[in-house]
Design an enzyme around this catalytic site. Structure first.
Site, mmCIF file in Angstrom:
data_model
loop_
_atom_site.group_PDB
_atom_site.id
_atom_site.type_symbol
_atom_site.label_atom_id
_atom_site.label_comp_id
_atom_site.label_asym_id
_atom_site.label_seq_id
_atom_site.Cartn_x
_atom_site.Cartn_y
_atom_site.Cartn_z
ATOM 1 N N ASP A 32 12.751 27.474 67.060
ATOM 2 C CA ASP A 32 13.610 26.235 66.905
ATOM 3 C C ASP A 32 12.497 25.184 66.702
ATOM 4 O O ASP A 32 11.280 25.092 66.543
ATOM 5 C CB ASP A 32 14.487 25.912 67.937
ATOM 6 N N HIS A 86 16.856 19.558 69.289
ATOM 7 C CA HIS A 86 17.689 20.569 68.896
ATOM 8 C C HIS A 86 17.172 21.862 69.627
ATOM 9 O O HIS A 86 18.102 22.540 70.401
ATOM 10 C CB HIS A 86 17.423 20.986 67.319
ATOM 11 N N SER A 92 24.957 26.207 65.849
ATOM 12 C CA SER A 92 23.497 26.295 66.492
ATOM 13 C C SER A 92 23.934 26.390 68.037
ATOM 14 O O SER A 92 22.839 26.947 68.661
ATOM 15 C CB SER A 92 22.921 24.745 66.200
#
Length: 485
Positions: free
Chosen positions: A63, A100, A332
């Site tokens: 990520d 994220h 996600s």
């Protein structure tokens, strides 16, 4: 990077940028976030914790980097790397969606936080090493009084006694002193005792620091396998069902080393109506997203025959870099929930292979959508309690396609050159001078109907005419003889 790889990299970057949607600013108290994690009860996760909390399992989070200093991830991140050339396992320079990776990791293996423990942490952050003996005694007396104010009269039951003794002797407080054994606040992951490997990449093409997206993904998967990952989570996706041929080797490497890969199916809001790579790669668990009522998310879930299972994608909460939390949406977040569930299954059943873990996760899902495998729900909605300890159908490997078989069928294999040292005498082939190509054998002349039909027809007609003339001559002679008489 090839021309074909550039749009793929752009699609990966765009999909990731949209998948983490801020819905609100951080709340004042960590317990407000724990109360919003409805999937812990609804998906049987708290029930599964009675069997295991994921100890001994390692999840690689490929990520944008993970903040290992966040309270809920303290002690969770055991290693990492950066494959972009722009970082060290944290968020690379100029990264999009820097929060994220931390959000994703917190849902997979966050430890949770305790409001009381955070207050204690604030106390022990004070530098006490330079205090003289009297100052230290006074400080310690105030510290114990503060502990009683925080925890009450039974404060000694809430703090690790050995850690407290170590702190008093060394004046260096271990982090364990400030963590409750089963914290009730903050965001907690599905597998709160699993470990995290942070593999950061830069979803930007061209990448000014190193390889493009295509190369980074392949390197990240390979590094994860080589560094002890049991499960790889990939909360990123593209608008392409196909994937670069260069990914075959990396994902085959994971498959052949019994590493399970879990990936987000993608988000409709980012323009991905159909599941995109890497979720389309055979063997990968592609995760769709549902809301709290288990309805497929209108914005946060792509569909397609690759979908394996659905899990919560809205509304979600997660950890932000620093000490904060936030609300967000997207597959996600659904993907690390499934990755954490797989970690619980494997921790409870360590004898299983990656495919058998996948089988338990998929075959125990709560049925939703059309009968069989639904293009939106896959096998259904995640049921962690049943996946960990429930009865499952007998495992049949033929029901689960592998990348190895797909490559065998769909990728053109290299044709090996064959060497011919001698030309057979009866081949009719004449060898040319050295260095020149041999004369190709020529086919023998073959007869066809067109070759012989014409001559035969002419001959037959001539014979017929001759026969008529002969008969006429014979008839004339017989007639003339009869008249003479």
């Amino acid at each position: 990077m090839t021309a074909a790889a550039r749009p793929l990299g752009a699609a990966l970057a765009a999909g990731l940028a949209v998948s983490a949607v801020l819905l609100s600013a951080p709340a004042a108290h960590a317990d407000q976030w724990r109360d919003q994690q409805y999937w812990l009860e609804d998906y049987g996760i708290t029930e599964a914790w009675e069997t295991t909390r994921g100890e001994g399992m390692t999840i690689a989070v490929i990520d944008t980097g993970v903040d290992s200093g966040h309270p809920t991830l303290s002690g969770a991140v055991v290693g990492g790397t950066d494959v972009s050339g722009a970082g060290d396992g944290g968020a690379p320079v100029d990264q999009i969606a820097t929060e994220h990776g931390t959000l994703v990791a917190s849902l997979a293996a966050g430890r949770g936080t305790s409001a009381e423990a955070e207050e204690v942490a604030a106390l022990v952050e004070e530098d006490v090493e330079d205090l003289d003996e009297q100052e230290w005694e006074d400080w310690w007396e105030d510290f114990e009084s503060a502990l009683e104010e925080i925890y009450g009269e039974d404060w000694q039951d809430e703090v690790d006694a050995d850690a407290l003794d170590e702190f008093q002797e060394t004046r260096s407080a271990p982090r364990e002193l400030t963590q409750a054994e089963n914290p009730d606040d903050g965001v907690v992951g599905v597998a709160p005792e699993a470990s995290i490997l942070s593999v950061s990449l830069l979803l930007q093409d061209p990448n000014p620091y190193g390889g493009g997206t295509e190369e980074q993904i392949a390197e990240a998967v390979t590094w994860s396998v080589d560094n002890g990952a049991d499960i790889i989570n990939m909360s990123l996706g593209s608008g392409f069902q196909e994937w670069p041929e260069s990914w075959d080797e990396a994902f085959l490497y994971a498959e052949q080393n019994d590493v399970l890969v879990v990936a987000a199916s993608g988000n409709r809001a980012s323009g991905h109506l159909s599941v995109g790579a890497p979720a389309t790669i055979p063997g990968v668990i592609a995760v769709a997203g549902v809301d709290e009522s288990r309805r497929i998310s209108a914005d946060s879930s792509s569909q397609g025959i690759a979908v394996g299972i659905a899990a919560a994608s809205e509304p979600l909460v997660g950890a932000l870099p620093g000490d904060d939390y936030m609300q967000w949406n997207g597959t996600s977040g659904a993907s690390p929930i499934v990755a954490g569930a797989a970690a619980l299954v494997w921790a409870a059943n360590p004898e299983l292979s990656a495919q058998e873990v996948k089988h338990r996760v998929l075959s125990t899902a709560d049925s939703e959508g059309a009968e069989g495998v639904d293009p939106e729900y896959g096998h259904g909605v995640l049921n962690v309690a049943d996946a960990v300890a429930g009865d499952v159908p007998a495992f049949d490997a033929s029901q689960y396609p592998t990348l190895q078989e797909w490559v065998r069928v769909h990728r053109r294999g290299e044709v090996e050159d064959t060497e011919t040292n001698e030309i057979p005498e009866d081949s009719g082939v004449v060898a040319g001078p050295e260095g020149e190509p041999r004369a190709m054998p020529q086919p023998e002349a073959t007869s066809t109907a067109q070759d012989w039909a014409g001559p035969v027809a002419v001959s037959a007609a001539a014979l017929l005419v001759l026969a008529v003339l002969c008969m006429a001559a014979i008839h004339y002679r017989l007639l003339h003889r009869h008249q003479d008489r």
